[in-house]
Design a protein around this motif. Structure first.
Motif, PDB file in Angstrom:
ATOM      1  N   GLY A 160      11.009   4.930  -6.507  1.00 21.91           N
ATOM      2  CA  GLY A 160      10.283   5.134  -5.126  1.00 21.91           C
ATOM      3  C   GLY A 160      10.876   5.817  -4.053  1.00 21.91           C
ATOM      4  N   ARG A 161      12.035   6.444  -4.309  1.00 23.94           N
ATOM      5  CA  ARG A 161      12.715   7.416  -3.106  1.00 23.94           C
ATOM      6  C   ARG A 161      13.456   8.364  -4.093  1.00 23.94           C
ATOM      7  NH1 ARG A 161      18.132   5.343  -2.039  1.00 23.94           N
ATOM      8  NH2 ARG A 161      18.468   3.580  -3.276  1.00 23.94           N
ATOM      9  N   ILE A 162      13.854   9.439  -3.320  1.00 24.59           N
ATOM     10  CA  ILE A 162      14.294  10.876  -3.735  1.00 24.59           C
ATOM     11  C   ILE A 162      15.745  10.697  -2.918  1.00 24.59           C
ATOM     12  CG2 ILE A 162      14.458  13.296  -3.888  1.00 24.59           C
ATOM     13  CD1 ILE A 162      11.702  13.144  -4.606  1.00 24.59           C
ATOM     14  N   ASN A 163      16.937  10.628  -3.564  1.00 25.46           N
ATOM     15  CA  ASN A 163      18.289  10.961  -2.685  1.00 25.46           C
ATOM     16  C   ASN A 163      18.706  12.368  -2.748  1.00 25.46           C
ATOM     17  OD1 ASN A 163      18.228   8.079  -2.683  1.00 25.46           O
ATOM     18  ND2 ASN A 163      19.391   7.844  -4.516  1.00 25.46           N
ATOM     19  N   PHE A 164      18.825  12.655  -1.755  1.00 27.55           N
ATOM     20  CA  PHE A 164      19.370  14.261  -1.702  1.00 27.55           C
ATOM     21  C   PHE A 164      20.822  14.188  -1.336  1.00 27.55           C
ATOM     22  CE2 PHE A 164      14.902  14.896  -0.399  1.00 27.55           C
ATOM     23  CZ  PHE A 164      14.360  15.707  -1.422  1.00 27.55           C
ATOM     24  N   GLY A 181       8.851  13.897  -9.218  1.00 25.69           N
ATOM     25  CA  GLY A 181       7.978  13.121  -9.667  1.00 25.69           C
ATOM     26  C   GLY A 181       8.465  11.754 -10.616  1.00 25.69           C
ATOM     27  N   TYR A 182       9.441  12.059 -11.531  1.00 27.13           N
ATOM     28  CA  TYR A 182      10.020  11.028 -12.289  1.00 27.13           C
ATOM     29  C   TYR A 182      10.688  10.116 -11.493  1.00 27.13           C
ATOM     30  CZ  TYR A 182      12.743   8.788 -15.762  1.00 27.13           C
ATOM     31  OH  TYR A 182      13.543   7.826 -16.588  1.00 27.13           O
ATOM     32  N   LYS A 183      11.556  10.785 -10.537  1.00 30.73           N
ATOM     33  CA  LYS A 183      12.308   9.661  -9.508  1.00 30.73           C
ATOM     34  C   LYS A 183      11.545   9.082  -8.647  1.00 30.73           C
ATOM     35  CE  LYS A 183      16.723   9.451  -7.823  1.00 30.73           C
ATOM     36  NZ  LYS A 183      17.807   9.111  -8.563  1.00 30.73           N
ATOM     37  N   LEU A 184      10.228   9.414  -8.237  1.00 34.32           N
ATOM     38  CA  LEU A 184       9.476   8.734  -7.376  1.00 34.32           C
ATOM     39  C   LEU A 184       8.827   7.539  -7.973  1.00 34.32           C
ATOM     40  CD1 LEU A 184       7.740  11.212  -4.905  1.00 34.32           C
ATOM     41  CD2 LEU A 184       9.188   9.641  -4.184  1.00 34.32           C
ATOM     42  N   MET A 189       0.732  -1.044   0.122  1.00 34.66           N
ATOM     43  CA  MET A 189      -0.111  -0.013  -0.020  1.00 34.66           C
ATOM     44  C   MET A 189       0.784   1.340  -0.073  1.00 34.66           C
ATOM     45  SD  MET A 189      -3.009   0.614  -0.215  1.00 34.66           S
ATOM     46  CE  MET A 189      -4.436   1.690   0.116  1.00 34.66           C
ATOM     47  N   THR A 190       1.940   1.092   0.756  1.00 36.68           N
ATOM     48  CA  THR A 190       2.874   2.297   0.867  1.00 36.68           C
ATOM     49  C   THR A 190       3.461   2.668  -0.472  1.00 36.68           C
ATOM     50  OG1 THR A 190       3.360   1.800   3.052  1.00 36.68           O
ATOM     51  CG2 THR A 190       4.549   3.276   2.082  1.00 36.68           C
ATOM     52  N   ARG A 191       3.857   1.564  -1.365  1.00 34.59           N
ATOM     53  CA  ARG A 191       4.535   1.754  -2.598  1.00 34.59           C
ATOM     54  C   ARG A 191       3.339   2.356  -3.687  1.00 34.59           C
ATOM     55  NH1 ARG A 191       8.287  -2.836  -5.323  1.00 34.59           N
ATOM     56  NH2 ARG A 191       9.364  -1.408  -6.404  1.00 34.59           N
ATOM     57  N   LEU A 192       2.164   1.874  -3.576  1.00 31.06           N
ATOM     58  CA  LEU A 192       1.161   2.410  -4.529  1.00 31.06           C
ATOM     59  C   LEU A 192       1.066   3.975  -3.857  1.00 31.06           C
ATOM     60  CD1 LEU A 192      -0.996   2.153  -6.545  1.00 31.06           C
ATOM     61  CD2 LEU A 192      -2.460   1.630  -4.637  1.00 31.06           C
ATOM     62  N   PHE A 193       1.136   4.491  -2.855  1.00 33.01           N
ATOM     63  CA  PHE A 193       1.002   5.826  -2.432  1.00 33.01           C
ATOM     64  C   PHE A 193       2.092   6.561  -2.839  1.00 33.01           C
ATOM     65  CE2 PHE A 193       1.078   9.180   0.763  1.00 33.01           C
ATOM     66  CZ  PHE A 193       0.063   9.705   0.739  1.00 33.01           C
ATOM     67  N   ILE A 194       3.269   6.033  -2.956  1.00 34.10           N
ATOM     68  CA  ILE A 194       4.614   6.733  -3.278  1.00 34.10           C
ATOM     69  C   ILE A 194       4.342   7.132  -4.732  1.00 34.10           C
ATOM     70  CG2 ILE A 194       7.069   6.593  -3.856  1.00 34.10           C
ATOM     71  CD1 ILE A 194       7.106   5.423  -0.869  1.00 34.10           C
ATOM     72  N   LYS A 195       3.977   5.882  -5.644  1.00 30.52           N
ATOM     73  CA  LYS A 195       3.684   6.117  -7.026  1.00 30.52           C
ATOM     74  C   LYS A 195       2.993   7.085  -7.256  1.00 30.52           C
ATOM     75  CE  LYS A 195       6.205   2.491  -8.508  1.00 30.52           C
ATOM     76  NZ  LYS A 195       7.458   2.491  -9.187  1.00 30.52           N
ATOM     77  N   LEU A 196       1.577   7.176  -6.616  1.00 32.70           N
ATOM     78  CA  LEU A 196       0.727   8.165  -6.806  1.00 32.70           C
ATOM     79  C   LEU A 196       1.148   9.856  -6.571  1.00 32.70           C
ATOM     80  CD1 LEU A 196      -2.504   8.638  -7.431  1.00 32.70           C
ATOM     81  CD2 LEU A 196      -2.809   8.672  -4.712  1.00 32.70           C
ATOM     82  N   ILE A 197       1.877   9.780  -5.539  1.00 35.59           N
ATOM     83  CA  ILE A 197       2.397  11.036  -5.210  1.00 35.59           C
ATOM     84  C   ILE A 197       3.431  11.545  -6.315  1.00 35.59           C
ATOM     85  CG2 ILE A 197       4.008  12.313  -3.763  1.00 35.59           C
ATOM     86  CD1 ILE A 197       2.982  10.842  -1.299  1.00 35.59           C
ATOM     87  N   GLY A 198       4.272  10.483  -6.881  1.00 34.61           N
ATOM     88  CA  GLY A 198       5.176  10.823  -7.898  1.00 34.61           C
ATOM     89  C   GLY A 198       4.545  11.269  -9.140  1.00 34.61           C
ATOM     90  N   PHE A 199       3.344  10.309  -9.578  1.00 33.18           N
ATOM     91  CA  PHE A 199       2.564  10.843 -10.590  1.00 33.18           C
ATOM     92  C   PHE A 199       1.937  12.248 -10.571  1.00 33.18           C
ATOM     93  CE2 PHE A 199      -1.380  10.594 -13.302  1.00 33.18           C
ATOM     94  CZ  PHE A 199      -0.819  10.384 -14.369  1.00 33.18           C
ATOM     95  N   ILE A 200       1.411  12.476  -9.232  1.00 33.60           N
ATOM     96  CA  ILE A 200       0.820  14.187  -9.179  1.00 33.60           C
ATOM     97  C   ILE A 200       1.893  15.070  -9.313  1.00 33.60           C
ATOM     98  CG2 ILE A 200      -0.025  15.447  -7.325  1.00 33.60           C
ATOM     99  CD1 ILE A 200      -1.705  12.945  -6.415  1.00 33.60           C
ATOM    100  N   LEU A 201       3.147  14.640  -8.767  1.00 34.61           N
ATOM    101  CA  LEU A 201       4.206  15.570  -8.986  1.00 34.61           C
ATOM    102  C   LEU A 201       4.701  15.936 -10.265  1.00 34.61           C
ATOM    103  CD1 LEU A 201       6.689  14.965  -5.791  1.00 34.61           C
ATOM    104  CD2 LEU A 201       5.678  16.995  -6.339  1.00 34.61           C
ATOM    105  N   LEU A 202       4.715  14.781 -11.134  1.00 35.31           N
ATOM    106  CA  LEU A 202       4.952  14.703 -12.469  1.00 35.31           C
ATOM    107  C   LEU A 202       3.946  15.610 -13.207  1.00 35.31           C
ATOM    108  CD1 LEU A 202       7.039  13.317 -14.171  1.00 35.31           C
ATOM    109  CD2 LEU A 202       5.438  11.480 -15.010  1.00 35.31           C
ATOM    110  N   LEU A 203       2.570  15.380 -13.031  1.00 39.35           N
ATOM    111  CA  LEU A 203       1.637  16.266 -13.653  1.00 39.35           C
ATOM    112  C   LEU A 203       1.976  17.871 -13.267  1.00 39.35           C
ATOM    113  CD1 LEU A 203      -1.396  14.026 -13.432  1.00 39.35           C
ATOM    114  CD2 LEU A 203      -0.140  14.525 -15.396  1.00 39.35           C
TER     115      LEU A 203
END
Length: 114
Positions: free
Chosen positions: A110-114, A103-106, A1-15
């Motif tokens: 599935g994670r962003i490295n700073f 968003g592309y990185k997420l 479920m967490t992985r799906l949520f991260i993908k959803l946030i990534g897609f929203i950021l991409l848009l």
């Protein structure tokens, strides 16, 4: 479920990134009295459609050709004079590019490295 949520946030950021980067680009069409004056516009539409079809449905066979057609379509769009680029602030560009890259990185990792 967490992985799906991260993908959803990534897609929203991409848009959101596409929105911020693309809101100052205007695509216009012109009426030309002669058929030969709108050839770059017609060619750009056909090249982009062909490139998308090649990349979506025949990626293994014609992936490089599809990328070439997309590039050709983009060049023809600018040659036809149908693209107007308005001024944008550095802040809008930064927010748009950061959202697009994040968003592309997420979506991919599935994670962003700073």
């Amino acid at each position: 479920m967490t992985r799906l949520f991260i993908k959803l946030i990534g897609f929203i950021l991409l848009l959101a990134g596409v929105y911020f980067l693309g809101k100052n680009i205007i695509f216009a069409s012109h009426y030309f009295p002669y058929y030969w004056r709108n050839l770059p516009a017609m060619g750009s539409v056909l090249a982009i459609m062909g490139g998308v079809i090649c990349l979506m449905f025949f990626r293994r066979e014609t992936g490089t050709f599809g990328a070439f057609l997309l590039g050709l379509g983009i060049v023809l769009v600018f040659m036809s004079g149908g693209v107007i680029l308005r001024q944008t602030s550095l802040w809008n560009f930064f927010v748009g590019f950061a959202a697009l890259a994040g968003g592309y990185k997420l979506l991919n990792e599935g994670r962003i490295n700073f």
